[in-house]
Enzyme design. Structure first.
Site, PDB file in Angstrom:
ATOM      1  N   TYR A 124       0.819  -1.209   0.000  1.00  0.00           N
ATOM      2  CA  TYR A 124       0.000   0.000   0.000  1.00  0.00           C
ATOM      3  C   TYR A 124       0.856   1.263   0.000  1.00  0.00           C
ATOM      4  CZ  TYR A 124      -4.616  -2.079   0.927  1.00  0.00           C
ATOM      5  OH  TYR A 124      -5.796  -2.750   0.836  1.00  0.00           O
ATOM      6  N   LYS A 169       3.604 -15.211   2.183  1.00  0.00           N
ATOM      7  CA  LYS A 169       3.799 -15.928   0.922  1.00  0.00           C
ATOM      8  C   LYS A 169       5.303 -16.130   0.785  1.00  0.00           C
ATOM      9  CE  LYS A 169       2.304 -17.645  -3.019  1.00  0.00           C
ATOM     10  NZ  LYS A 169       1.486 -18.870  -3.100  1.00  0.00           N
ATOM     11  N   ASP A 189      -2.402 -18.336   0.348  1.00  0.00           N
ATOM     12  CA  ASP A 189      -3.397 -19.068  -0.452  1.00  0.00           C
ATOM     13  C   ASP A 189      -4.028 -20.183   0.376  1.00  0.00           C
ATOM     14  OD1 ASP A 189      -0.875 -20.230  -0.512  1.00  0.00           O
ATOM     15  OD2 ASP A 189      -0.928 -20.771  -2.638  1.00  0.00           O
ATOM     16  N   ASP A 222      -6.335  -7.190   4.013  1.00  0.00           N
ATOM     17  CA  ASP A 222      -7.481  -6.542   3.365  1.00  0.00           C
ATOM     18  C   ASP A 222      -8.360  -7.606   2.713  1.00  0.00           C
ATOM     19  OD1 ASP A 222      -9.049  -4.410   2.269  1.00  0.00           O
ATOM     20  OD2 ASP A 222      -8.060  -4.769   0.351  1.00  0.00           O
ATOM     21  N   ASP A 270     -12.306  -9.379   4.100  1.00  0.00           N
ATOM     22  CA  ASP A 270     -13.561  -9.437   3.333  1.00  0.00           C
ATOM     23  C   ASP A 270     -14.039 -10.880   3.212  1.00  0.00           C
ATOM     24  OD1 ASP A 270     -13.254  -6.700   3.005  1.00  0.00           O
ATOM     25  OD2 ASP A 270     -13.869  -6.726   0.898  1.00  0.00           O
TER      26      ASP A 270
HETATM   27  C1  IPM Z   1     -10.405  -1.409   3.983  1.00  0.00           C
HETATM   28  C2  IPM Z   1     -10.590  -0.760   2.641  1.00  0.00           C
HETATM   29  C3  IPM Z   1      -9.424   0.183   2.361  1.00  0.00           C
HETATM   30  C4  IPM Z   1      -8.152  -0.652   2.326  1.00  0.00           C
HETATM   31  C5  IPM Z   1      -9.560   1.034   1.071  1.00  0.00           C
HETATM   32  C6  IPM Z   1     -10.827   1.857   1.080  1.00  0.00           C
HETATM   33  C7  IPM Z   1      -8.358   1.900   0.859  1.00  0.00           C
HETATM   34  O1  IPM Z   1     -10.739  -1.735   1.658  1.00  0.00           O
HETATM   35  O2  IPM Z   1     -10.260  -0.685   4.981  1.00  0.00           O
HETATM   36  O3  IPM Z   1     -10.399  -2.633   4.046  1.00  0.00           O
HETATM   37  O4  IPM Z   1      -7.832  -1.256   1.284  1.00  0.00           O
HETATM   38  O5  IPM Z   1      -7.476  -0.734   3.348  1.00  0.00           O
HETATM   39 MG    MG Z   2     -10.906  -3.720   2.419  1.00  0.00          MG
END
Ligand code: IPM
Ligand code: MG
Length: 368
Positions: A141, A189, A221, A245, A249
């Protein structure tokens, strides 16, 4: 007690869910006899439109003067031109970096009342209680990057970590594991990436300082697979920025909706940045249907970690669970027989329960 909170609603559904979190915070303060000073700031796309910058200096000043920052979401189609000079997301990334909040905590706990909403079978998720500890101010990032240009159709991003960057977040992971089920799974990784080989070495080094905590390293993975195959086996999942990240999710689907998950981003001091893990959800924005639980539960983390109000945090979490158990659900977590409510009603119901919380402790009158 008196506390100052910087409130940065941002874009999309951010303002709607943050309004509910603020409603709950105000009810909490009132119920427990605290005073909250709220200071708002612009960030993201709205801030670009208003000032040209996704993170105006004034916003940063407000955040630096606060005990904690409550953030909603940034981004949207309006600002997603790949050739754009600045992006809304730069506001959030800049804020994380400026506040030095290198450890992002994303708790993922199965909610038994929502077993039907989970992407997995009920028997797989019943004991799920994972704490993702994601490194937040380093890695790909923030590494050197080169955008492609019309003339040169080539671009790169760099995943870079220093020993110290890995070490400090690893300590956070191990310390938290000690208060939990004594197990760290470090994700990397290392079979491909140099930065991951350093990550693995440093994590092993840090692990020696926590002899009671079991530590395993797992390739990312495989971790993505095992998170679905046997999610209940994970305790603390320690990971670098991008992997965290993505895995967060994925993990949200164990609970059933990304709208449910809160996060706390912490640095060396007590000041933290608190945000739901979901994005700005432009398709839901302005309709009053977004799930405010991720934001409300982030507010609970805020009062616990940055203000030290533990009973108050427990009260917010209990109220949120109770509303869900009573069958009040936003559309994303609705099930047969539940009552579908909008963003504001969900927030109001939680706030009302919190308002009664301090009085439920016992028969004794509390004199503040
Ligand atoms: C999160 C989001 C952020 C990230 C984006 C909006 C920059 O996806 O907080 O998970 O990738 O960290
Ligand atoms: Mg995110």
């Amino acid at each position: 007690m008196r506390a100052t909170i910087a409130v940065l609603p941002g874009d999309g559904v951010g303002p709607e869910v943050v309004a509910e979190a603020v409603k709950v915070l105000e009810a909490t303060a009132k119920s427990f006899g605290h005073t909250l000073d709220l200071a708002s700031g612009q960030i993201g796309g709205g801030a670009i439109d208003a000032t040209g910058s996704p993170l105006p200096a004034e916003t940063l000043r407000v955040c630096r003067n606060a005990d904690a920052v409550l953030f909603g979401a940034v981004g949207g189609p309006r600002w997603s031109d790949p050739r754009g000079r600045v992006r809304p997301e730069d506001g959030l990334l800049g804020l994380r970096r400026e506040l030095g909040v290198f450890a992002n905590l994303r708790p993922v706990r199965a909610v038994s009342d929502l077993a039907d909403v989970s992407a997995l079978r009920a028997d797989r998720i019943s004991d799920v209680d994972v704490l993702i500890v994601r490194e937040l101010t380093g890695g790909i990032y923030f590494g050197a990057r080169q955008e492609a240009t019309a003339a040169r159709r080539e671009a790169y991003d760099t995943m870079r970590y220093s020993d110290e960057e890995v070490r400090r977040v690893a300590h956070v992971g191990f310390r938290l594991a000690r208060e939990r089920r004594q197990r760290v799974t470090s994700v990397d990784k290392a079979n491909v990436l140099a930065s991951s080989r350093l990550w693995r070495q440093v994590v092993n080094d840090v692990a020696r300082e926590y002899p009671g905590v079991e530590c395993e390293s797992m390739l990312v993975d495989a971790a993505a697979m095992h998170l679905l195959r046997r999610p209940a086996d994970f305790d603390v999942l320690l990971t670098e920025n991008l992997f965290g990240d993505i895995l967060a999710d994925e993990a949200s689907m164990l609970v059933g909706s990304i709208g449910m998950l809160p996060s706390a981003s912490l640095g060396d001091g007590r000041r933290g940045l608190y945000e739901p893990i979901h994005g700005s959800a432009p398709d839901l924005a302005g309709r009053g249907v977004a799930n405010p639980l991720g934001a409300v539960l982030s507010a609970a983390m805020l009062v616990r970690h940055s203000l030290g109000w533990r009973v108050e945090a427990d009260a917010i979490e209990a109220a949120a669970s109770r509303v869900v158990a009573d069958g009040f659900r936003t559309a994303d977590i609705a099930t047969a027989g539940s009552t579908t409510v909008g963003t504001a009603e969900m927030g109001t119901r939680i706030a009302e329960l919190v308002a009664g919380a301090s009085r439920e402790e016992g028969p004794c009158v509390v004199t503040q």
